[in-house]
Design a protein around this motif. Structure first.
Motif, PDB file in Angstrom:
ATOM      1  N   TRP A 178      42.689  35.253  31.254  1.00 33.23           N
ATOM      2  CA  TRP A 178      41.505  35.830  31.868  1.00 33.23           C
ATOM      3  C   TRP A 178      41.101  37.152  31.231  1.00 33.23           C
ATOM      4  O   TRP A 178      40.143  37.775  31.679  1.00 33.23           O
ATOM      5  CB  TRP A 178      41.729  36.031  33.360  1.00 33.23           C
ATOM      6  CG  TRP A 178      41.777  34.762  34.155  1.00 33.23           C
ATOM      7  CD1 TRP A 178      41.402  33.518  33.760  1.00 33.23           C
ATOM      8  CD2 TRP A 178      42.224  34.615  35.503  1.00 33.23           C
ATOM      9  NE1 TRP A 178      41.582  32.619  34.766  1.00 33.23           N
ATOM     10  CE2 TRP A 178      42.085  33.264  35.858  1.00 33.23           C
ATOM     11  CE3 TRP A 178      42.726  35.506  36.446  1.00 33.23           C
ATOM     12  CZ2 TRP A 178      42.427  32.774  37.100  1.00 33.23           C
ATOM     13  CZ3 TRP A 178      43.067  35.017  37.693  1.00 33.23           C
ATOM     14  CH2 TRP A 178      42.916  33.666  38.010  1.00 33.23           C
ATOM     15  N   ILE A 238      42.631  40.138  31.219  1.00 40.19           N
ATOM     16  CA  ILE A 238      42.787  41.169  32.238  1.00 40.19           C
ATOM     17  C   ILE A 238      43.954  42.062  31.845  1.00 40.19           C
ATOM     18  O   ILE A 238      44.948  41.602  31.291  1.00 40.19           O
ATOM     19  CB  ILE A 238      43.052  40.522  33.613  1.00 40.19           C
ATOM     20  CG1 ILE A 238      41.837  39.702  34.025  1.00 40.19           C
ATOM     21  CG2 ILE A 238      43.394  41.550  34.649  1.00 40.19           C
ATOM     22  CD1 ILE A 238      42.064  38.859  35.227  1.00 40.19           C
ATOM     23  N   SER A 287      44.266  43.753  38.998  1.00 38.02           N
ATOM     24  CA  SER A 287      43.076  42.920  38.777  1.00 38.02           C
ATOM     25  C   SER A 287      43.330  41.481  39.193  1.00 38.02           C
ATOM     26  O   SER A 287      42.469  40.844  39.808  1.00 38.02           O
ATOM     27  CB  SER A 287      42.647  42.973  37.319  1.00 38.02           C
ATOM     28  OG  SER A 287      42.193  44.262  36.982  1.00 38.02           O
ATOM     29  N   ILE A 288      44.492  40.954  38.873  1.00 38.64           N
ATOM     30  CA  ILE A 288      44.817  39.580  39.273  1.00 38.64           C
ATOM     31  C   ILE A 288      44.876  39.472  40.792  1.00 38.64           C
ATOM     32  O   ILE A 288      44.327  38.536  41.378  1.00 38.64           O
ATOM     33  CB  ILE A 288      46.150  39.121  38.638  1.00 38.64           C
ATOM     34  CG1 ILE A 288      45.966  38.956  37.139  1.00 38.64           C
ATOM     35  CG2 ILE A 288      46.626  37.808  39.256  1.00 38.64           C
ATOM     36  CD1 ILE A 288      47.214  38.588  36.391  1.00 38.64           C
ATOM     37  N   ILE A 344      41.404  39.567  42.162  1.00 41.72           N
ATOM     38  CA  ILE A 344      40.709  38.296  41.904  1.00 41.72           C
ATOM     39  C   ILE A 344      41.140  37.245  42.912  1.00 41.72           C
ATOM     40  O   ILE A 344      40.307  36.526  43.478  1.00 41.72           O
ATOM     41  CB  ILE A 344      40.948  37.845  40.451  1.00 41.72           C
ATOM     42  CG1 ILE A 344      40.167  38.762  39.506  1.00 41.72           C
ATOM     43  CG2 ILE A 344      40.564  36.389  40.250  1.00 41.72           C
ATOM     44  CD1 ILE A 344      40.552  38.639  38.047  1.00 41.72           C
ATOM     45  N   VAL A 389      39.543  38.055  46.220  1.00 40.13           N
ATOM     46  CA  VAL A 389      38.114  37.719  46.204  1.00 40.13           C
ATOM     47  C   VAL A 389      37.909  36.223  46.405  1.00 40.13           C
ATOM     48  O   VAL A 389      37.060  35.810  47.203  1.00 40.13           O
ATOM     49  CB  VAL A 389      37.445  38.204  44.900  1.00 40.13           C
ATOM     50  CG1 VAL A 389      36.048  37.614  44.755  1.00 40.13           C
ATOM     51  CG2 VAL A 389      37.392  39.716  44.859  1.00 40.13           C
ATOM     52  N   PHE A 390      38.678  35.389  45.693  1.00 43.13           N
ATOM     53  CA  PHE A 390      38.550  33.947  45.874  1.00 43.13           C
ATOM     54  C   PHE A 390      38.809  33.563  47.339  1.00 43.13           C
ATOM     55  O   PHE A 390      38.069  32.756  47.908  1.00 43.13           O
ATOM     56  CB  PHE A 390      39.519  33.186  44.958  1.00 43.13           C
ATOM     57  CG  PHE A 390      39.025  32.998  43.554  1.00 43.13           C
ATOM     58  CD1 PHE A 390      37.822  32.368  43.280  1.00 43.13           C
ATOM     59  CD2 PHE A 390      39.783  33.439  42.476  1.00 43.13           C
ATOM     60  CE1 PHE A 390      37.371  32.183  41.985  1.00 43.13           C
ATOM     61  CE2 PHE A 390      39.345  33.260  41.172  1.00 43.13           C
ATOM     62  CZ  PHE A 390      38.139  32.627  40.930  1.00 43.13           C
ATOM     63  N   GLY A 399      33.076  39.845  44.410  1.00 45.83           N
ATOM     64  CA  GLY A 399      33.824  40.365  43.260  1.00 45.83           C
ATOM     65  C   GLY A 399      33.448  41.804  42.954  1.00 45.83           C
ATOM     66  O   GLY A 399      34.304  42.627  42.628  1.00 45.83           O
ATOM     67  N   GLN A 433      35.473  43.769  40.461  1.00 50.99           N
ATOM     68  CA  GLN A 433      35.737  42.688  39.514  1.00 50.99           C
ATOM     69  C   GLN A 433      34.460  41.913  39.153  1.00 50.99           C
ATOM     70  O   GLN A 433      34.503  40.738  38.827  1.00 50.99           O
ATOM     71  CB  GLN A 433      36.772  41.715  40.107  1.00 50.99           C
ATOM     72  CG  GLN A 433      38.106  42.338  40.398  1.00 50.99           C
ATOM     73  CD  GLN A 433      38.772  42.850  39.143  1.00 50.99           C
ATOM     74  OE1 GLN A 433      38.726  42.215  38.095  1.00 50.99           O
ATOM     75  NE2 GLN A 433      39.377  44.023  39.227  1.00 50.99           N
ATOM     76  N   PHE A 474      34.385  40.061  35.665  1.00 52.21           N
ATOM     77  CA  PHE A 474      35.177  38.828  35.636  1.00 52.21           C
ATOM     78  C   PHE A 474      34.433  37.693  36.319  1.00 52.21           C
ATOM     79  O   PHE A 474      34.322  36.593  35.782  1.00 52.21           O
ATOM     80  CB  PHE A 474      36.538  39.028  36.312  1.00 52.21           C
ATOM     81  CG  PHE A 474      37.302  37.748  36.472  1.00 52.21           C
ATOM     82  CD1 PHE A 474      38.054  37.244  35.426  1.00 52.21           C
ATOM     83  CD2 PHE A 474      37.251  37.026  37.660  1.00 52.21           C
ATOM     84  CE1 PHE A 474      38.746  36.049  35.563  1.00 52.21           C
ATOM     85  CE2 PHE A 474      37.933  35.831  37.803  1.00 52.21           C
ATOM     86  CZ  PHE A 474      38.689  35.345  36.754  1.00 52.21           C
ATOM     87  N   PHE A 475      33.901  37.943  37.518  1.00 47.79           N
ATOM     88  CA  PHE A 475      33.267  36.873  38.280  1.00 47.79           C
ATOM     89  C   PHE A 475      31.904  36.475  37.719  1.00 47.79           C
ATOM     90  O   PHE A 475      31.505  35.322  37.849  1.00 47.79           O
ATOM     91  CB  PHE A 475      33.197  37.239  39.767  1.00 47.79           C
ATOM     92  CG  PHE A 475      34.530  37.113  40.426  1.00 47.79           C
ATOM     93  CD1 PHE A 475      35.070  35.872  40.699  1.00 47.79           C
ATOM     94  CD2 PHE A 475      35.281  38.231  40.735  1.00 47.79           C
ATOM     95  CE1 PHE A 475      36.309  35.740  41.285  1.00 47.79           C
ATOM     96  CE2 PHE A 475      36.524  38.108  41.317  1.00 47.79           C
ATOM     97  CZ  PHE A 475      37.044  36.855  41.597  1.00 47.79           C
TER      98      PHE A 475
END
Length: 103
Positions: free
Chosen positions: A8, A10, A15-16, A19, A22-23, A73, A78, A81-82
């Motif tokens: 990703w 990152i 950050s992971i 993420i 967020v999901f 995100g 983030q 990323f998104f």
């Protein structure tokens, strides 16, 4: 974790984690938003067959999820990323033309 960070692009474990959060939040949020929309449209398991209601609700959740994912995100820092994730995902669905710049 290292494989995900590399895949990703990152830098940090935060950050992971952000993420994943967020999901999770966005999935719940999209389902929560879809309920009043289906009620507003007059769709409920009492009015129509559950075999029709649930596929319609899932079809409604999908675009809500896609629209709100970059927003949620962004709240977690983030967005980049998104936004990249959305463009790649929608391109795979054949909607990549939405993101092509005019030359």
């Amino acid at each position: 974790m290292d494989k995900l960070k590399e895949r990703w692009d990152i830098d940090s474990n935060w950050s992971i984690i952000a993420i994943f959060i967020v999901f999770a939040i966005n999935g719940s949020f999209a389902a929560w938003v879809a309920k009043p929309i289906t009620e507003f449209l007059g769709l409920s398991p009492e009015v129509i067959s559950v075999w029709i209601y649930w596929p319609l609700r899932i079809l409604l959740i999908f675009p809500i999820y896609q629209l709100t994912l970059p927003i949620v995100g962004w709240l977690f820092g983030q967005f980049k990323f998104f936004w990249t994730f959305e463009k790649k995902f929608l391109s795979r669905l054949g909607l990549g033309f939405l993101f092509k710049e005019n030359n």
